[in-house]
Design a protein around this motif. Structure first.
Motif, PDB file in Angstrom:
ATOM      1  N   ALA A  35       0.842  -1.130   0.038  1.00 14.50           N
ATOM      2  CA  ALA A  35      -0.008   0.022  -0.059  1.00 14.50           C
ATOM      3  C   ALA A  35       1.016   1.245   0.071  1.00 14.50           C
ATOM      4  CB  ALA A  35      -1.022   0.080   1.415  1.00 14.50           C
ATOM      5  N   GLN A  36       1.941   1.536   0.855  1.00 19.39           N
ATOM      6  CA  GLN A  36       2.939   2.362   0.857  1.00 19.39           C
ATOM      7  C   GLN A  36       3.390   2.412  -0.372  1.00 19.39           C
ATOM      8  OE1 GLN A  36       3.311   4.771   3.100  1.00 19.39           O
ATOM      9  NE2 GLN A  36       4.916   5.810   2.100  1.00 19.39           N
ATOM     10  N   PHE A  37       3.947   1.401  -1.083  1.00 19.72           N
ATOM     11  CA  PHE A  37       4.611   1.547  -2.502  1.00 19.72           C
ATOM     12  C   PHE A  37       3.596   2.196  -3.424  1.00 19.72           C
ATOM     13  CE2 PHE A  37       4.873  -0.402  -6.574  1.00 19.72           C
ATOM     14  CZ  PHE A  37       6.031   0.234  -7.085  1.00 19.72           C
ATOM     15  N   LEU A  38       2.438   1.605  -3.479  1.00 18.49           N
ATOM     16  CA  LEU A  38       1.309   2.236  -4.335  1.00 18.49           C
ATOM     17  C   LEU A  38       1.051   3.592  -4.151  1.00 18.49           C
ATOM     18  CD1 LEU A  38      -1.156  -0.759  -4.616  1.00 18.49           C
ATOM     19  CD2 LEU A  38       0.653  -0.268  -6.438  1.00 18.49           C
ATOM     20  N   ARG A  39       0.979   4.145  -2.967  1.00 21.50           N
ATOM     21  CA  ARG A  39       0.739   5.323  -2.679  1.00 21.50           C
ATOM     22  C   ARG A  39       1.811   6.362  -3.252  1.00 21.50           C
ATOM     23  NH1 ARG A  39      -1.180   3.684   2.628  1.00 21.50           N
ATOM     24  NH2 ARG A  39       0.751   3.851   3.413  1.00 21.50           N
ATOM     25  N   GLU A  40       3.124   5.878  -3.090  1.00 18.46           N
ATOM     26  CA  GLU A  40       4.322   6.641  -3.478  1.00 18.46           C
ATOM     27  C   GLU A  40       4.310   6.654  -4.957  1.00 18.46           C
ATOM     28  OE1 GLU A  40       7.554   4.806  -1.572  1.00 18.46           O
ATOM     29  OE2 GLU A  40       7.275   5.767   0.358  1.00 18.46           O
ATOM     30  N   LEU A  41       4.310   5.551  -5.575  1.00 20.61           N
ATOM     31  CA  LEU A  41       3.865   5.388  -7.111  1.00 20.61           C
ATOM     32  C   LEU A  41       2.877   6.341  -7.636  1.00 20.61           C
ATOM     33  CD1 LEU A  41       4.929   4.295  -9.666  1.00 20.61           C
ATOM     34  CD2 LEU A  41       3.081   2.332  -9.279  1.00 20.61           C
ATOM     35  N   HIS A  42       1.748   6.509  -7.010  1.00 21.33           N
ATOM     36  CA  HIS A  42       0.779   7.524  -7.424  1.00 21.33           C
ATOM     37  C   HIS A  42       1.060   8.842  -7.264  1.00 21.33           C
ATOM     38  CE1 HIS A  42      -3.396   8.757  -8.389  1.00 21.33           C
ATOM     39  NE2 HIS A  42      -3.395   9.436  -7.547  1.00 21.33           N
ATOM     40  N   GLU A  43       1.776   9.255  -6.084  1.00 20.06           N
ATOM     41  CA  GLU A  43       2.339  10.542  -5.998  1.00 20.06           C
ATOM     42  C   GLU A  43       3.362  10.833  -6.889  1.00 20.06           C
ATOM     43  OE1 GLU A  43       4.825  12.922  -2.480  1.00 20.06           O
ATOM     44  OE2 GLU A  43       3.777  10.930  -1.885  1.00 20.06           O
ATOM     45  N   ALA A  44       4.256   9.919  -7.275  1.00 20.01           N
ATOM     46  CA  ALA A  44       5.491  10.273  -8.356  1.00 20.01           C
ATOM     47  C   ALA A  44       4.922  10.504  -9.682  1.00 20.01           C
ATOM     48  CB  ALA A  44       6.341   9.125  -8.364  1.00 20.01           C
ATOM     49  N   LYS A  45       3.738   9.777  -9.979  1.00 15.17           N
ATOM     50  CA  LYS A  45       3.020  10.027 -11.369  1.00 15.17           C
ATOM     51  C   LYS A  45       2.408  11.203 -11.272  1.00 15.17           C
ATOM     52  CE  LYS A  45       2.437   5.328 -12.868  1.00 15.17           C
ATOM     53  NZ  LYS A  45       1.142   4.153 -13.242  1.00 15.17           N
ATOM     54  N   GLU A  46       1.684  11.769 -10.217  1.00 14.81           N
ATOM     55  CA  GLU A  46       1.075  12.946 -10.118  1.00 14.81           C
ATOM     56  C   GLU A  46       2.194  14.170 -10.534  1.00 14.81           C
ATOM     57  OE1 GLU A  46      -1.199  13.267  -6.747  1.00 14.81           O
ATOM     58  OE2 GLU A  46      -2.966  12.239  -7.709  1.00 14.81           O
ATOM     59  N   LEU A  47       3.335  14.109  -9.665  1.00 16.12           N
ATOM     60  CA  LEU A  47       4.315  14.957  -9.713  1.00 16.12           C
ATOM     61  C   LEU A  47       5.055  14.803 -11.133  1.00 16.12           C
ATOM     62  CD1 LEU A  47       6.305  17.026  -8.546  1.00 16.12           C
ATOM     63  CD2 LEU A  47       7.654  15.070  -7.739  1.00 16.12           C
ATOM     64  N   ARG A  48       5.058  13.995 -11.726  1.00 13.19           N
ATOM     65  CA  ARG A  48       5.557  13.951 -13.084  1.00 13.19           C
ATOM     66  C   ARG A  48       4.676  14.692 -14.020  1.00 13.19           C
ATOM     67  NH1 ARG A  48       6.182   8.093 -15.834  1.00 13.19           N
ATOM     68  NH2 ARG A  48       3.903   8.700 -15.921  1.00 13.19           N
ATOM     69  N   ASN A  49       3.457  14.373 -14.144  1.00 15.84           N
ATOM     70  CA  ASN A  49       2.486  15.000 -14.857  1.00 15.84           C
ATOM     71  C   ASN A  49       2.313  16.487 -14.728  1.00 15.84           C
ATOM     72  OD1 ASN A  49       1.575  12.600 -15.863  1.00 15.84           O
ATOM     73  ND2 ASN A  49       0.095  12.250 -14.502  1.00 15.84           N
ATOM     74  N   ARG A  50       2.501  16.958 -13.361  1.00 18.43           N
ATOM     75  CA  ARG A  50       2.552  18.200 -13.286  1.00 18.43           C
ATOM     76  C   ARG A  50       3.982  19.117 -13.563  1.00 18.43           C
ATOM     77  NH1 ARG A  50       0.997  17.722  -8.041  1.00 18.43           N
ATOM     78  NH2 ARG A  50       3.326  18.022  -7.201  1.00 18.43           N
ATOM     79  N   VAL A  51       4.948  18.338 -13.532  1.00 16.66           N
ATOM     80  CA  VAL A  51       6.162  19.050 -13.962  1.00 16.66           C
ATOM     81  C   VAL A  51       6.347  19.149 -15.567  1.00 16.66           C
ATOM     82  CG1 VAL A  51       8.643  18.485 -13.859  1.00 16.66           C
ATOM     83  CG2 VAL A  51       7.210  18.515 -12.046  1.00 16.66           C
ATOM     84  N   GLN A  52       5.674  17.898 -16.078  1.00 21.45           N
ATOM     85  CA  GLN A  52       6.053  17.808 -17.622  1.00 21.45           C
ATOM     86  C   GLN A  52       4.619  17.504 -18.300  1.00 21.45           C
ATOM     87  OE1 GLN A  52       8.230  14.237 -17.878  1.00 21.45           O
ATOM     88  NE2 GLN A  52      10.211  15.236 -17.616  1.00 21.45           N
ATOM     89  N   PRO A  53       3.775  18.753 -18.468  1.00 17.99           N
ATOM     90  CA  PRO A  53       2.529  18.473 -19.005  1.00 17.99           C
ATOM     91  C   PRO A  53       2.219  18.230 -20.331  1.00 17.99           C
ATOM     92  CG  PRO A  53       3.074  20.836 -18.643  1.00 17.99           C
ATOM     93  CD  PRO A  53       4.270  20.117 -17.881  1.00 17.99           C
ATOM     94  N   ARG A  54       3.270  18.511 -21.219  1.00 15.01           N
ATOM     95  CA  ARG A  54       3.261  18.086 -22.612  1.00 15.01           C
ATOM     96  C   ARG A  54       3.581  16.462 -22.645  1.00 15.01           C
ATOM     97  NH1 ARG A  54       7.569  20.441 -26.426  1.00 15.01           N
ATOM     98  NH2 ARG A  54       7.050  22.282 -25.129  1.00 15.01           N
ATOM     99  N   ARG A  55       4.524  16.079 -21.945  1.00 22.32           N
ATOM    100  CA  ARG A  55       4.597  14.657 -21.853  1.00 22.32           C
ATOM    101  C   ARG A  55       3.521  13.657 -21.319  1.00 22.32           C
ATOM    102  NH1 ARG A  55      10.373  12.552 -19.953  1.00 22.32           N
ATOM    103  NH2 ARG A  55      10.849  13.833 -21.810  1.00 22.32           N
ATOM    104  N   ALA A  56       2.879  14.289 -20.464  1.00 26.27           N
ATOM    105  CA  ALA A  56       1.840  13.706 -19.781  1.00 26.27           C
ATOM    106  C   ALA A  56       0.515  13.796 -20.644  1.00 26.27           C
ATOM    107  CB  ALA A  56       1.414  14.638 -18.466  1.00 26.27           C
ATOM    108  N   ARG A  57       0.264  14.974 -21.322  1.00 27.67           N
ATOM    109  CA  ARG A  57      -0.872  14.875 -22.425  1.00 27.67           C
ATOM    110  C   ARG A  57      -0.321  14.012 -23.472  1.00 27.67           C
ATOM    111  NH1 ARG A  57      -2.162  17.593 -27.209  1.00 27.67           N
ATOM    112  NH2 ARG A  57      -4.273  17.933 -27.422  1.00 27.67           N
ATOM    113  N   ALA A  58       0.581  13.722 -23.955  1.00 28.29           N
ATOM    114  CA  ALA A  58       0.925  12.804 -24.829  1.00 28.29           C
ATOM    115  C   ALA A  58       0.762  11.163 -24.364  1.00 28.29           C
ATOM    116  CB  ALA A  58       2.503  12.839 -25.260  1.00 28.29           C
TER     117      ALA A  58
END
Length: 72
Positions: A35-58
């Protein structure tokens, strides 16, 4: 190449019925770690999407294309 020791000796082997029912404490600890791993993975994906919006959109567009292509 060095000799490797066997880790599963037949004298110390666990029977099938004991192997089927793992320790409840160990299972709970595994679930907490997962559960801790999945929470951190979800948080990392959200951060990546926020930092790299063009890549996230693609990536969203590719995912949408996959979902349209492989219907079940």
């Amino acid at each position: 190449m060095p000799d490797r020791k066997r880790t599963d000796d037949t004298d110390n082997a666990v029977s099938g019925s004991e192997r089927a029912a793992p320790d409840a404490g160990a299972e709970a600890a595994r679930r907490r770690r997962r559960a801790q791993f999945l929470r951190e993975l979800h948080e990392a994906k959200e951060l990546r999407n926020r930092v790299q919006p063009r890549r996230a959109r693609a990536e969203r567009m590719r995912q949408a294309l996959r979902m349209r292509t492989f219907r079940w």
